[in-house]
Design a protein around this motif. Sequence first.
Motif, PDB file in Angstrom:
ATOM      1  N   ASP A 177       0.657  -1.286  -0.047  1.00 33.64           N
ATOM      2  CA  ASP A 177       0.126  -0.005   0.069  1.00 33.64           C
ATOM      3  C   ASP A 177       0.853   1.373  -0.062  1.00 33.64           C
ATOM      4  O   ASP A 177       1.730   1.424   0.638  1.00 33.64           O
ATOM      5  N   ALA A 183      -6.714   1.997  -4.549  1.00 32.56           N
ATOM      6  CA  ALA A 183      -7.037   0.739  -4.215  1.00 32.56           C
ATOM      7  C   ALA A 183      -5.785  -0.090  -4.080  1.00 32.56           C
ATOM      8  O   ALA A 183      -4.822   0.190  -4.764  1.00 32.56           O
ATOM      9  N   LEU A 197      -9.994  -9.466   3.556  1.00 31.84           N
ATOM     10  CA  LEU A 197     -10.397  -8.271   2.597  1.00 31.84           C
ATOM     11  C   LEU A 197     -10.850  -7.309   3.453  1.00 31.84           C
ATOM     12  O   LEU A 197     -10.829  -6.192   3.426  1.00 31.84           O
ATOM     13  N   ASP A 198     -12.012  -7.673   4.294  1.00 30.59           N
ATOM     14  CA  ASP A 198     -12.704  -6.666   5.041  1.00 30.59           C
ATOM     15  C   ASP A 198     -11.746  -5.945   6.146  1.00 30.59           C
ATOM     16  O   ASP A 198     -11.716  -4.815   6.317  1.00 30.59           O
ATOM     17  N   GLU A 201      -9.541  -3.580   4.251  1.00 33.40           N
ATOM     18  CA  GLU A 201     -10.111  -2.462   4.154  1.00 33.40           C
ATOM     19  C   GLU A 201     -10.458  -1.420   5.254  1.00 33.40           C
ATOM     20  O   GLU A 201     -10.182  -0.157   5.115  1.00 33.40           O
ATOM     21  N   ARG A 202     -10.741  -2.139   6.307  1.00 29.86           N
ATOM     22  CA  ARG A 202     -10.755  -1.034   7.660  1.00 29.86           C
ATOM     23  C   ARG A 202      -9.601  -0.482   8.065  1.00 29.86           C
ATOM     24  O   ARG A 202      -9.408   0.468   8.422  1.00 29.86           O
ATOM     25  N   LYS A 206      -9.173   1.898   2.244  1.00 31.64           N
ATOM     26  CA  LYS A 206      -9.592   1.992   0.904  1.00 31.64           C
ATOM     27  C   LYS A 206      -9.959   0.711   0.308  1.00 31.64           C
ATOM     28  O   LYS A 206      -9.919  -0.557   1.224  1.00 31.64           O
ATOM     29  N   PRO A 207     -10.482   0.462  -0.776  1.00 31.98           N
ATOM     30  CA  PRO A 207     -10.802  -0.640  -1.477  1.00 31.98           C
ATOM     31  C   PRO A 207      -9.470  -1.533  -1.637  1.00 31.98           C
ATOM     32  O   PRO A 207      -8.518  -1.195  -2.137  1.00 31.98           O
ATOM     33  N   VAL A 208      -9.881  -2.941  -1.128  1.00 31.45           N
ATOM     34  CA  VAL A 208      -8.726  -3.979  -1.587  1.00 31.45           C
ATOM     35  C   VAL A 208      -9.623  -4.968  -2.491  1.00 31.45           C
ATOM     36  O   VAL A 208     -10.509  -5.561  -2.080  1.00 31.45           O
ATOM     37  N   GLY A 233     -15.241  -7.880   1.342  1.00 31.43           N
ATOM     38  CA  GLY A 233     -14.775  -6.457   0.776  1.00 31.43           C
ATOM     39  C   GLY A 233     -15.905  -5.796   0.088  1.00 31.43           C
ATOM     40  O   GLY A 233     -17.046  -6.145  -0.293  1.00 31.43           O
ATOM     41  N   ARG A 234     -15.632  -4.446   0.055  1.00 34.23           N
ATOM     42  CA  ARG A 234     -16.577  -3.604  -0.627  1.00 34.23           C
ATOM     43  C   ARG A 234     -17.139  -3.861  -1.996  1.00 34.23           C
ATOM     44  O   ARG A 234     -18.279  -3.546  -2.392  1.00 34.23           O
TER      45      ARG A 234
END
Length: 241
Positions: A177, A183, A197-198, A201-202, A206-208, A233-234
């Motif tokens: 990152d 992303a 993934l969640d 992202e937290r 940002k989105p992963v 994930g988002r």
Amino acid sequence: MRIGVLVPPGNPTVEPELYRMAPAQVTFHFARLDPGPERGDPGSRTGMEDRTRAYLAGLPLVARALAQVRPAVVVLAHTASSYASGFANEPALVERLSGLTGAPAVTAAGAVRAALQHLGAKRLALGTPYQESVSEQGRAYWQAAGFDIVGYRRLGDVGSIYDETEERAYELARQADAKDADAVLLSGTGLPTIGVLDRLERDLGKPVVSSIQACLWQALRVAGRRPVIEGFGRLLRDAAA
């Protein structure tokens, strides 16, 4: 709904991760890509380029066999195949898969690209589990696709990609990152990713996106379905958007 999946031999990740994420009434039908003559451990980074070329050369036999189940969509669940083929040849690869199976086709890299565009990402942080040469093919692919690579990390000390863990994928994403990345992409369907993934992202804000998560998202969209899927994930959570 039936989804056909072309997956490398020995990959233990794709099947359980797809079923873990999948909505009700979706089934998967798998065919194993042909590595040609014996080329060592299928999860090893050694010989990966040779195996990938063999996978692409052997597509007709395995793809036509998969066509017998009449899938609604077919997925080539091997991101590095697109990297080896090159971004300029992506449309021809998709057309070839569709012609061989008689169904709409999705590649892992094509699914990731669609996902990143859906998320509005232009500046990308890339994490890969591959050997250096394949990782460089991946960087070149995403740059040719119009993304700025602002963060990058290659997973070190890999014996077999298929022996990696979600925690290693988590650390890879954090290391790849960059502050100005829109992303993070975790490339490779054989790398276990969906359980972190969640959390990523937290933690990163940002989105992963991971290859296998994007494969399911795009396959469902191509088949005309946009269910909301929580926990991965988002991208899948906001799929109906």
